[in-house]
Scaffold this active site. Structure first.
Site, PDB file in Angstrom:
ATOM      1  N   HIS A   1      -7.196  -5.365  -1.833  1.00 26.64           N
ATOM      2  CA  HIS A   1      -6.035  -4.564  -1.455  1.00 26.64           C
ATOM      3  C   HIS A   1      -5.157  -5.271  -0.431  1.00 26.64           C
ATOM      4  O   HIS A   1      -3.937  -5.124  -0.427  1.00 26.64           O
ATOM      5  CB  HIS A   1      -6.518  -3.223  -0.886  1.00 26.64           C
ATOM      6  CG  HIS A   1      -5.419  -2.261  -0.546  1.00 26.64           C
ATOM      7  ND1 HIS A   1      -4.622  -1.669  -1.495  1.00 26.64           N
ATOM      8  CD2 HIS A   1      -4.982  -1.785   0.656  1.00 26.64           C
ATOM      9  CE1 HIS A   1      -3.739  -0.868  -0.919  1.00 26.64           C
ATOM     10  NE2 HIS A   1      -3.940  -0.925   0.383  1.00 26.64           N
TER      11      HIS A   1
ATOM     12  N   ASP B   1      -9.174  -4.279  -5.889  1.00 26.40           N
ATOM     13  CA  ASP B   1      -8.661  -3.307  -4.915  1.00 26.40           C
ATOM     14  C   ASP B   1      -9.499  -2.035  -4.972  1.00 26.40           C
ATOM     15  O   ASP B   1      -9.539  -1.352  -5.995  1.00 26.40           O
ATOM     16  CB  ASP B   1      -7.192  -2.996  -5.250  1.00 26.40           C
ATOM     17  CG  ASP B   1      -6.488  -2.218  -4.147  1.00 26.40           C
ATOM     18  OD1 ASP B   1      -7.171  -1.555  -3.343  1.00 26.40           O
ATOM     19  OD2 ASP B   1      -5.238  -2.280  -4.102  1.00 26.40           O
TER      20      ASP B   1
ATOM     21  N   SER C   1       0.826  -1.202   0.000  1.00 23.61           N
ATOM     22  CA  SER C   1       0.000   0.000   0.000  1.00 23.61           C
ATOM     23  C   SER C   1       0.867   1.263   0.000  1.00 23.61           C
ATOM     24  O   SER C   1       1.649   1.462  -0.918  1.00 23.61           O
ATOM     25  CB  SER C   1      -0.965  -0.046   1.189  1.00 23.61           C
ATOM     26  OG  SER C   1      -1.946   0.944   1.086  1.00 23.61           O
TER      27      SER C   1
END
Length: 286
Positions: A235, A203, A157
């Site tokens: 995600h 995601d 991320s």
């Protein structure tokens, strides 16, 4: 690049003195670590190296928030490349800790880090990844096990976005693997580090259409790069054991940190399968 140039120079020098460049002492890649890879070996939960780990207290370092080092216990094959891994926004190193032993047992020294603040933005996480690598190679208890010219970065991320930032800041890095990366900057045209971006089809935090895909597209077409989109994944896919993430991350790190072309077979031609929604690349790699 410098070590590759040195290898070519050695072959040329051998030719001048009448030694065949095919001689095993010269032809063998000095950075290869471990046995010849197979699909089973890169999908396995552990590689061929026995490993140990040590905790790095936040109070004992500067520039990042401490972490955990995973490393091969034997140095019989020489030094190893090293990889620093950052978690994402609001997360701690526990979210990427599964990668520590998985990568280390394949022949790397790995540090999974905590960031100075769980709210740190990608650029800060990139700086902290580099601080962690500097700590590993300069002052850590395992520094003598590491070849400081063979380093890479990973992250999830905002940590993945941080790995892109780190690559631009330090182009001498050998490899980067951003995992479902998030970053406010969309163009990475100045990034020259061999980069495998792993996105996830479903995601909703860092949608591939506005993050992973434009990141990949903006990387120079002359650079070694690849884009893997995980089929039907979210995600958080890289934050727990994931065979697809592991096998291709290992292959990328081996190929570019260790110059180990034995791993080309897993990266080129472009892989396919039920776990892969899409794969793009600049294969064949340099």
């Amino acid at each position: 690049m410098a070590r590759k140039t040195g290898f070519v120079a050695a072959v040329l020098a051998a030719a001048l003195i009448g030694v065949s460049p095919a001689s095993p002492a010269l032809a063998a890649n000095p950075y290869e670590r471990g046995p010849a890879p197979t699909t089973s070996s890169i999908e396995a939960s552990r590689g061929s190296f026995a490993i140990a780990q040590t905790t790095v207290a936040r109070s004992s370092v500067s520039g990042f928030g401490g972490g955990t080092i995973y490393y091969p216990t034997s140095t019989a094959e020489g030094t190893f490349g090293a990889v620093a891994v950052s978690p994402g926004f609001t997360a701690s190193q526990s979210s990427v800790s599964w990668l520590g032993p998985r990568l280390a047992s394949q022949g790397f020294v790995v540090i999974t880090i905590d960031t100075l603040s769980t709210l740190d933005q990608p650029a800060s996480r990139g700086t902290q990844l580099l601080a962690a690598l500097d700590y590993l190679t300069r002052t850590s208890s395992v520094r003598t096990r590491i070849d400081a010219a063979r380093l890479g970065v990973m992250g999830h991320s905002m940590g993945g976005g941080g790995s892109l930032s780190a690559s631009v800041s330090r182009p001498s890095l050998q490899a980067a693997v951003p995992l479902t990366p998030w970053h406010g900057t969309k163009s990475w045209s100045s990034d020259r580090v061999p980069t495998l971006i792993i996105g996830a089809e479903n995601d909703t935090v860092a949608p591939v259409s506005s993050h992973s895909e434009p990141f990949y597209t903006s990387l120079p077409s002359t650079s070694d790069k690849a884009y893997l989109e995980l089929n039907n994944a979210s995600h958080s896919a890289p934050t727990s054991t994931n065979v697809t993430v592991a096998k291709y991350s290992i292959s990328w790190l081996k190929r570019f940190i260790d110059d180990d072309t034995r791993y080309d077979q897993f990266l080129c031609p472009n892989p396919s399968g039920s776990a892969i929604q899409e794969w793009r690349s600049t294969c064949p790699y340099s």
